[in-house]
Scaffold this active site. Structure first.
Site, mmCIF file in Angstrom:
data_model
loop_
_atom_site.group_PDB
_atom_site.id
_atom_site.type_symbol
_atom_site.label_atom_id
_atom_site.label_comp_id
_atom_site.label_asym_id
_atom_site.label_seq_id
_atom_site.Cartn_x
_atom_site.Cartn_y
_atom_site.Cartn_z
ATOM 1 N N GLU A 1 0.791 -1.242 0.000
ATOM 2 C CA GLU A 1 0.000 0.000 0.000
ATOM 3 C C GLU A 1 0.821 1.290 0.000
ATOM 4 O O GLU A 1 0.589 2.169 0.819
ATOM 5 C CB GLU A 1 -0.947 -0.011 1.212
ATOM 6 C CG GLU A 1 -1.865 -1.216 1.228
ATOM 7 C CD GLU A 1 -2.757 -1.292 2.465
ATOM 8 O OE1 GLU A 1 -2.595 -0.454 3.372
ATOM 9 O OE2 GLU A 1 -3.601 -2.200 2.523
ATOM 10 N N GLU B 1 -6.367 -10.623 -1.168
ATOM 11 C CA GLU B 1 -7.158 -10.465 0.066
ATOM 12 C C GLU B 1 -8.625 -10.400 -0.320
ATOM 13 O O GLU B 1 -9.291 -9.384 -0.126
ATOM 14 C CB GLU B 1 -6.707 -9.217 0.831
ATOM 15 C CG GLU B 1 -5.217 -9.229 1.159
ATOM 16 C CD GLU B 1 -4.763 -8.054 2.026
ATOM 17 O OE1 GLU B 1 -5.604 -7.384 2.633
ATOM 18 O OE2 GLU B 1 -3.541 -7.814 2.092
#
Ligand code: GLA
Length: 390
Positions: free
Chosen positions: A162, A268
């Site tokens: 991220e 995810e």
């Protein structure tokens, strides 16, 4: 051509093989790992609670249904190494042992992230900010430590998590403030140098279907490769919803990352079925909302109509994954069953969410059968279209 013919036959034969049973589950339940074995690895996130808790079902379900695991928090810098020189090896060792003893593809998550990294990493003993070189040394020590302890028993590492914003810009964080704009390059350089050559190196992020982020990630991959650095995969976190992102944007992104020369990992995956307020998409875990009963409508179970919607959404997503199985290395669900999903506690604490294929009792939901059916349809169509099969 021969291989194209063999794969559907192997697939059909595999569906006839007996599957290990988990107590209380329907007899003869197909398994995801057998169903997708000629397409991609199929994984689940397994946290410390699931690994060591009294309830054996997450371990049994994982062993019977999946051939890959990802750790929840236990390898992140904070939980793994909370203070200088202090390591919580226990949960991480148990995690790696579980994966290797079940012959799974074991994922390391995550070497470097702006969340769940202790302050001490960025400070010296007197609390003063460390220099670029000191921080690079600390990063190298971390990678060397996990390389020495786990080597290639961890098959792939999320090197950076991220670090690119939805607008395509580099995220402002202690990493970029201390190291500079080449933080991602430095992280991959260290991972390249310290991890065994057969350990795959991944960049992982949410909102990876957005155009600006996608373009920035593709450029980052190209830059790393130009500098002679190895990056093997991108992780598209699939924290998605019933209504989005669109299948077109998922497909476009898989194609773009693959064209940049890396394998795609769906890292995810979960489909949030609960209401969200505007601006709560993606997975910025620092965003939190107050409790509100209107935002928690399915405490007594998921109504049939929503169950169907969820099943259709998963079928559409897996049909897209199957179409591009040659570009996708792995699909990992963020959790084994609804009971263990983080979405029960984010962005609002204590709700009852239903985002996965197995319900709170570990039983298959209509969505489970929908992905199995998507696979059957895909493989039967492929066999029918193969000229050699006539
Ligand atoms: C991000 C991280 C994961 C996890 C989820 C929330 O997606 O990559 O490790 O913390 O948020 O569960």
């Amino acid at each position: 051509m021969r291989l194209i013919l063999i794969l559907p036959i192997a697939y059909l034969l595999s569906t006839l093989m007996p599957t290990p049973t988990v107590e209380g589950q329907p007899a003869g339940l197909p398994t995801l790992k057998e169903t997708f074995k000629s397409d991609f690895i199929i994984g689940a996130e397994l946290g410390n609670t699931e690994l060591t808790g009294e309830d054996p079902s997450p371990r049994e379900l994982t062993a019977s249904q999946f051939n890959s695991i990802s750790p929840g928090n236990l390898l992140k810098w904070g939980p793994f190494n909370p203070r200088p020189g202090e390591f919580n090896h226990g949960p991480a060792d148990a995690y790696v042992e579980f994966g290797t003893s079940h012959h799974m593809y074991v994922v390391g998550h995550v070497l470097f992230w702006h969340n769940q990294t202790p302050d001490w990493v960025f400070e010296d003993e007197s609390g003063k900010q460390v220099s670029r070189d000191q921080l690079l040394d600390r990063m190298r020590e971390r990678v060397r430590h996990v390389a020495q302890r786990y080597g290639n028993r961890i098959n792939a590492w999320d090197v950076v998590n991220e670090s690119i914003m939805d607008n395509g810009k580099l995220r402002d964080s202690p990493w970029t403030r201390i190291i500079g704009d080449d933080y991602i390059e430095q992280a991959f350089r260290i991972a390249n140098e310290e991890l065994p050559p057969d350990v795959e190196l991944i960049y992982n992020d949410y909102s990876m279907t957005g155009r600006l982020k996608r373009e920035a990630v593709v450029k980052m991959i190209q830059d790393l490769k130009q500098k002679g650095l190895r990056i093997d995969g991108v992780g598209m976190q699939g924290h998605w919803a019933l209504g989005g992102p669109s299948i077109e944007s998922i497909e476009e992104s898989i194609l773009a990352y693959s064209a940049a020369g890396v394998e795609v990992h769906i890292t995810e995956l979960d489909i949030d079925v609960l209401p969200r307020k505007a601006g709560m998409w993606g997975a910025d875990i620092r965003k939190k909302l107050e409790q509100d009963p209107a935002m928690d409508p399915y405490q007594a179970g998921l109504p049939e109509a929503v169950q169907k919607q969820l099943a259709q959404r998963y079928a559409d997503i897996f049909t897209c994954f199957l179409k591009h199985h040659d570009k996708i290395k792995r699909v990992t669900f963020w959790g084994v069953s609804d009971r263990y999903s983080w979405l029960n506690n984010w962005p609002i604490k204590g709700r009852t969410n239903h985002p996965l294929l197995l319900d709170r009792q570990g039983q298959p939901k209509p969505a489970f059968y929908a992905v199995i059916d998507a696979s059957k349809r895909y493989h039967l169509q492929n066999t029918a279209q193969d000229p050699d099969s006539q």
